[in-house]
Design a protein around this motif. Structure first.
Motif, PDB file in Angstrom:
ATOM      1  N   ASN A   1       0.814  -1.209   0.000  1.00  0.00           N
ATOM      2  CA  ASN A   1       0.000   0.000   0.000  1.00  0.00           C
ATOM      3  C   ASN A   1       0.848   1.260   0.000  1.00  0.00           C
ATOM      4  O   ASN A   1       0.450   2.275  -0.573  1.00  0.00           O
TER       5      ASN A   1
ATOM      6  N   PHE B   1       0.560   4.869  -2.039  1.00  0.00           N
ATOM      7  CA  PHE B   1       0.343   6.103  -1.288  1.00  0.00           C
ATOM      8  C   PHE B   1       1.494   7.093  -1.452  1.00  0.00           C
ATOM      9  O   PHE B   1       1.269   8.281  -1.719  1.00  0.00           O
TER      10      PHE B   1
ATOM     11  N   TYR C   1      -3.952   8.136   7.067  1.00  0.00           N
ATOM     12  CA  TYR C   1      -3.217   7.000   6.525  1.00  0.00           C
ATOM     13  C   TYR C   1      -2.266   6.424   7.577  1.00  0.00           C
ATOM     14  O   TYR C   1      -2.215   5.201   7.772  1.00  0.00           O
TER      15      TYR C   1
ATOM     16  N   ARG D   1      -2.745   2.686   9.002  1.00  0.00           N
ATOM     17  CA  ARG D   1      -1.750   1.643   8.765  1.00  0.00           C
ATOM     18  C   ARG D   1      -1.208   1.078  10.076  1.00  0.00           C
ATOM     19  O   ARG D   1      -0.957  -0.122  10.187  1.00  0.00           O
TER      20      ARG D   1
ATOM     21  N   GLY E   1      -7.251   3.524   5.301  1.00  0.00           N
ATOM     22  CA  GLY E   1      -6.009   3.814   4.582  1.00  0.00           C
ATOM     23  C   GLY E   1      -6.244   3.968   3.095  1.00  0.00           C
ATOM     24  O   GLY E   1      -5.672   4.857   2.449  1.00  0.00           O
TER      25      GLY E   1
ATOM     26  N   ALA F   1      -7.791   7.337   2.460  1.00  0.00           N
ATOM     27  CA  ALA F   1      -6.780   8.400   2.525  1.00  0.00           C
ATOM     28  C   ALA F   1      -5.985   8.472   1.222  1.00  0.00           C
ATOM     29  O   ALA F   1      -5.695   9.566   0.720  1.00  0.00           O
ATOM     30  N   THR F   2      -5.668   7.320   0.663  1.00  0.00           N
ATOM     31  CA  THR F   2      -4.966   7.280  -0.624  1.00  0.00           C
ATOM     32  C   THR F   2      -5.821   7.913  -1.716  1.00  0.00           C
ATOM     33  O   THR F   2      -5.339   8.704  -2.528  1.00  0.00           O
TER      34      THR F   2
END
Length: 134
Positions: A65, A69, A93, A97, A119, A122-123
């Motif tokens: 991930n 990101f 994020y 995480r 997460g 957020a990306t």
């Protein structure tokens, strides 16, 4: 280059991801001894405890991930797309995480999925902010 809040939180994410191997390697040393841990893996090595196996999988997931990101954060910084939304997304994020790693290792599936989705959201905020500038 100025260390913006987004870059600060990205640095914390990278640092956390870089250290996620420690718990499962400590579990291996405690379970197999230092010599066997440092040697080439053998089929006869005892398996890691379930939590350590999950921690290793969570670490792999964090790396996968982060590969999505981090470039978005860096591109947003390069084009000056920082905003309160991107600062919040970077904070989210990091929290997501860290939570994902802990609950994955602990074996809590529902919360793990929620942390993963946070997460991912957020990306997507970073992607949205960048695409909205086109």
């Amino acid at each position: 280059m100025t260390l913006t809040p987004e870059l600060f939180f990205l640095t914390l994410v990278v640092l956390a991801t870089a250290l996620m191997w420690v718990p499962y390697v400590v579990a291996r040393v405690l379970g197999q001894g230092l010599g066997r841990t440092l040697a080439n893996p053998a089929a006869s090595n005892p398996p890691l405890p379930a939590w350590a196996q999950r921690a290793r999988q969570a670490h792999a997931n964090a790396i996968e991930n982060l590969a999505v990101f981090a470039p978005l954060v860096l591109v947003a910084h390069a084009v000056g797309a920082g905003s309160p939304a991107t600062v919040f997304a970077a904070q989210l994020y990091l929290g997501a995480r860290l939570a994902h790693y802990v609950v994955y290792a602990a074996g809590i599936p529902g919360v793990r999925t929620l942390a993963f989705l946070c997460g991912s959201a957020a990306t997507l905020v970073f992607a949205w902010v960048l695409l909205a500038r086109v």
